[in-house]
Design an enzyme around this catalytic site. Structure first.
Site, PDB file in Angstrom:
ATOM      1  N   ASN A   1       0.926  -1.362   0.056  1.00  0.00           N
ATOM      2  CA  ASN A   1      -0.206   0.828   0.030  1.00  0.00           C
ATOM      3  C   ASN A   1       0.914   1.100  -0.653  1.00  0.00           C
ATOM      4  O   ASN A   1       2.057   1.358   0.779  1.00  0.00           O
ATOM      5  CB  ASN A   1      -0.701  -0.149   0.830  1.00  0.00           C
ATOM      6  CG  ASN A   1      -1.945  -1.445   1.347  1.00  0.00           C
ATOM      7  OD1 ASN A   1      -2.104  -1.854   0.754  1.00  0.00           O
ATOM      8  ND2 ASN A   1      -2.650  -1.429   1.907  1.00  0.00           N
TER       9      ASN A   1
ATOM     10  N   GLY B   1      -5.027  -9.200   2.494  1.00  0.00           N
ATOM     11  CA  GLY B   1      -5.528  -8.652   1.611  1.00  0.00           C
ATOM     12  C   GLY B   1      -4.970  -8.072   0.074  1.00  0.00           C
ATOM     13  O   GLY B   1      -4.793  -7.060   0.038  1.00  0.00           O
ATOM     14  N   THR B   2      -4.459  -8.970  -0.237  1.00  0.00           N
ATOM     15  CA  THR B   2      -4.154  -8.981  -1.561  1.00  0.00           C
ATOM     16  C   THR B   2      -3.855 -10.429  -2.110  1.00  0.00           C
ATOM     17  O   THR B   2      -4.408 -11.424  -1.773  1.00  0.00           O
ATOM     18  CB  THR B   2      -2.169  -8.574  -0.704  1.00  0.00           C
ATOM     19  OG1 THR B   2      -1.558  -8.666  -2.299  1.00  0.00           O
ATOM     20  CG2 THR B   2      -1.399 -10.230  -0.331  1.00  0.00           C
TER      21      THR B   2
ATOM     22  N   HIS C   1       5.972  -0.559  -2.697  1.00  0.00           N
ATOM     23  CA  HIS C   1       5.263   0.393  -4.134  1.00  0.00           C
ATOM     24  C   HIS C   1       4.821   1.956  -3.734  1.00  0.00           C
ATOM     25  O   HIS C   1       4.659   2.340  -4.682  1.00  0.00           O
ATOM     26  CB  HIS C   1       3.504   0.105  -4.052  1.00  0.00           C
ATOM     27  CG  HIS C   1       3.913  -1.645  -4.554  1.00  0.00           C
ATOM     28  ND1 HIS C   1       2.742  -2.140  -5.324  1.00  0.00           N
ATOM     29  CD2 HIS C   1       5.041  -2.447  -5.371  1.00  0.00           C
ATOM     30  CE1 HIS C   1       2.462  -3.237  -5.173  1.00  0.00           C
ATOM     31  NE2 HIS C   1       3.962  -3.490  -5.827  1.00  0.00           N
TER      32      HIS C   1
HETATM   33  P1  NAD Z   1      -5.972  -5.595  -5.411  1.00  0.00           P
HETATM   34  O1  NAD Z   1      -6.537  -4.783  -5.731  1.00  0.00           O
HETATM   35  O2  NAD Z   1      -5.303  -6.878  -6.330  1.00  0.00           O
HETATM   36  O3  NAD Z   1      -6.346  -6.829  -4.162  1.00  0.00           O
HETATM   37  C1  NAD Z   1      -7.016  -6.629  -2.864  1.00  0.00           C
HETATM   38  C2  NAD Z   1      -7.846  -7.972  -2.760  1.00  0.00           C
HETATM   39  O4  NAD Z   1      -8.090  -7.217  -0.964  1.00  0.00           O
HETATM   40  C3  NAD Z   1      -8.639  -8.948  -3.612  1.00  0.00           C
HETATM   41  O5  NAD Z   1      -7.320 -10.051  -2.944  1.00  0.00           O
HETATM   42  C4  NAD Z   1      -9.064  -8.004  -1.896  1.00  0.00           C
HETATM   43  O6  NAD Z   1     -10.259  -9.922  -2.224  1.00  0.00           O
HETATM   44  C5  NAD Z   1      -9.356  -7.890  -0.551  1.00  0.00           C
HETATM   45  N1  NAD Z   1     -10.185  -7.126  -0.013  1.00  0.00           N
HETATM   46  C6  NAD Z   1     -10.984  -6.686  -0.440  1.00  0.00           C
HETATM   47  N2  NAD Z   1     -12.417  -6.023   0.749  1.00  0.00           N
HETATM   48  C7  NAD Z   1     -10.660  -6.168   2.076  1.00  0.00           C
HETATM   49  C8  NAD Z   1     -11.566  -6.806   3.607  1.00  0.00           C
HETATM   50  N3  NAD Z   1     -12.384  -5.897   3.694  1.00  0.00           N
HETATM   51  N4  NAD Z   1     -10.699  -7.129   4.095  1.00  0.00           N
HETATM   52  C9  NAD Z   1      -9.442  -7.887   3.336  1.00  0.00           C
HETATM   53  N5  NAD Z   1      -8.825  -7.552   2.090  1.00  0.00           N
HETATM   54  C10 NAD Z   1     -10.097  -7.891   1.015  1.00  0.00           C
HETATM   55  O7  NAD Z   1      -4.407  -5.008  -4.206  1.00  0.00           O
HETATM   56  P2  NAD Z   1      -2.835  -5.511  -4.185  1.00  0.00           P
HETATM   57  O8  NAD Z   1      -2.613  -6.943  -4.482  1.00  0.00           O
HETATM   58  O9  NAD Z   1      -2.998  -5.301  -3.164  1.00  0.00           O
HETATM   59  O10 NAD Z   1      -2.193  -4.480  -5.598  1.00  0.00           O
HETATM   60  C11 NAD Z   1      -3.147  -3.674  -5.496  1.00  0.00           C
HETATM   61  C12 NAD Z   1      -2.181  -2.509  -5.941  1.00  0.00           C
HETATM   62  O11 NAD Z   1      -2.902  -1.307  -5.774  1.00  0.00           O
HETATM   63  C13 NAD Z   1      -0.892  -2.714  -4.369  1.00  0.00           C
HETATM   64  O12 NAD Z   1       0.086  -2.908  -4.742  1.00  0.00           O
HETATM   65  C14 NAD Z   1      -1.316  -0.521  -4.424  1.00  0.00           C
HETATM   66  O13 NAD Z   1       0.374  -0.380  -4.969  1.00  0.00           O
HETATM   67  C15 NAD Z   1      -2.140  -0.569  -5.401  1.00  0.00           C
HETATM   68  N6  NAD Z   1      -3.265   0.150  -4.404  1.00  0.00           N
HETATM   69  C16 NAD Z   1      -2.912   0.424  -2.940  1.00  0.00           C
HETATM   70  C17 NAD Z   1      -3.953   1.658  -2.488  1.00  0.00           C
HETATM   71  C18 NAD Z   1      -3.765   1.873  -1.219  1.00  0.00           C
HETATM   72  O14 NAD Z   1      -2.642   2.128  -0.747  1.00  0.00           O
HETATM   73  N7  NAD Z   1      -4.306   1.490  -0.015  1.00  0.00           N
HETATM   74  C19 NAD Z   1      -5.338   0.897  -2.297  1.00  0.00           C
HETATM   75  C20 NAD Z   1      -5.153   0.155  -4.218  1.00  0.00           C
HETATM   76  C21 NAD Z   1      -4.800  -0.158  -4.816  1.00  0.00           C
END
Ligand code: NAD
Length: 229
Positions: free
Chosen positions: A88, A171-172, A105
């Site tokens: 994140n 949550g990934t 990231h």
């Molecule tokens: P992803 O979007 O690929 O996957 C998110 C995961 O979170 C999914 O498996 C989903 O089922 C799960 N999820 C959804 N709601 C949840 C909850 N309440 N509790 C637990 N799990 C839950 O995300 P990723 O794998 O982190 O990859 C996306 C990339 O996008 C990241 O590497 C990051 O760089 C960027 N990103 C960051 C943020 C942030 O900083 N908060 C937000 C969006 C995207």
């Protein structure tokens, strides 16, 4: 000596703080395709749009607070050596009080020089003023690892994984590499906990699966690990 708990977090841990994951929104990030806002090509093509996009994301991050999952992880620090590896770009682990955090990231609260990546500036507030320059006269960019760019923090993250006694994945989707590959550096006798409401495909054995949201699943995992101190 304290045992090591290593934690890999993704966008899902911050979802209940109100920050959207993008794979849960049809592969769009706040209605943008990642190619439009999260690549170096996008920055070269339309720096004003990219600046505005991250200004909006930064505003959201600063207007939200850590949730019960972020805060539960802090409890582990009393009895374990805890390292968080997060994908994140938000700062919710820091604001919850976690001490050791690797941002694979990048960090939305910072800007950096494009050509001199070690020149990092912490922003005061949400706004990057468009056109602000580094000391070499080039525009400062968000301190984010964009798609297609190298992930310099992956090496130290691998080292931490190799030493894990407990490993927690939260949550990934485990779709984004090289982060998703970190699981393969965890020792074979290490107990792995996975918290995600969706089925996450992994060939790893030894996984205790909490198929639920982070705010309920993470406190349960923390309790279970604390019972093994
Ligand atoms: P992803 O979007 O690929 O996957 C998110 C995961 O979170 C999914 O498996 C989903 O089922 C799960 N999820 C959804 N709601 C949840 C909850 N309440 N509790 C637990 N799990 C839950 O995300 P990723 O794998 O982190 O990859 C996306 C990339 O996008 C990241 O590497 C990051 O760089 C960027 N990103 C960051 C943020 C942030 O900083 N908060 C937000 C969006 C995207």
């Amino acid at each position: 000596m304290k045992k090591n708990v290593v934690i890999l977090t993704g966008a899902g841990i911050s979802a209940e703080s109100g920050i959207k994951t993008f794979r849960d929104s049809d592969g769009l990030w706040e209605n943008y395709r990642v190619e439009e806002v999260a690549t170096h090509e996008a920055w070269e093509r339309n720096p004003r749009l990219v600046t505005q996009f991250y200004n909006n994301r930064r505003k959201e991050v600063l207007n939200t607070t850590p949730n019960a999952a972020h805060t539960a992880l802090v409890q582990l620090e009393k009895d374990f050596h805890v390292e968080i590896i997060t994908q994140n770009i938000d700062n919710l682990h820091e604001r919850a009080g976690s001490k050791n955090i690797i941002h694979l990231h990048g960090e939305i609260t910072k800007l950096r020089s494009d050509r001199h990546p070690d020149h990092i500036v912490t922003l005061n507030g949400w706004e990057q003023i468009y056109g602000e320059k580094d000391p070499w006269g080039e525009p400062l960019r968000p301190h984010i690892v964009w798609f297609g760019e190298a992930v310099p923090m992956i090496e130290p993250a691998m080292e931490l994984c190799r030493k894990a006694d407990f490993f927690i994945v939260i949550g990934t989707s485990l779709n984004v590499y090289p982060a998703a590959g970190l699981l393969y550096y965890v020792p074979s006798d290490c107990k792995i906990y996975l918290v995600d409401p969706k089925t996450v495909n992994t060939s790893m054995k030894n996984i205790a699966y909490y198929q639920e949201k982070a705010t309920t699943g993470v406190p349960k995992v923390v309790k279970e690990i604390l019972a093994q101190r």
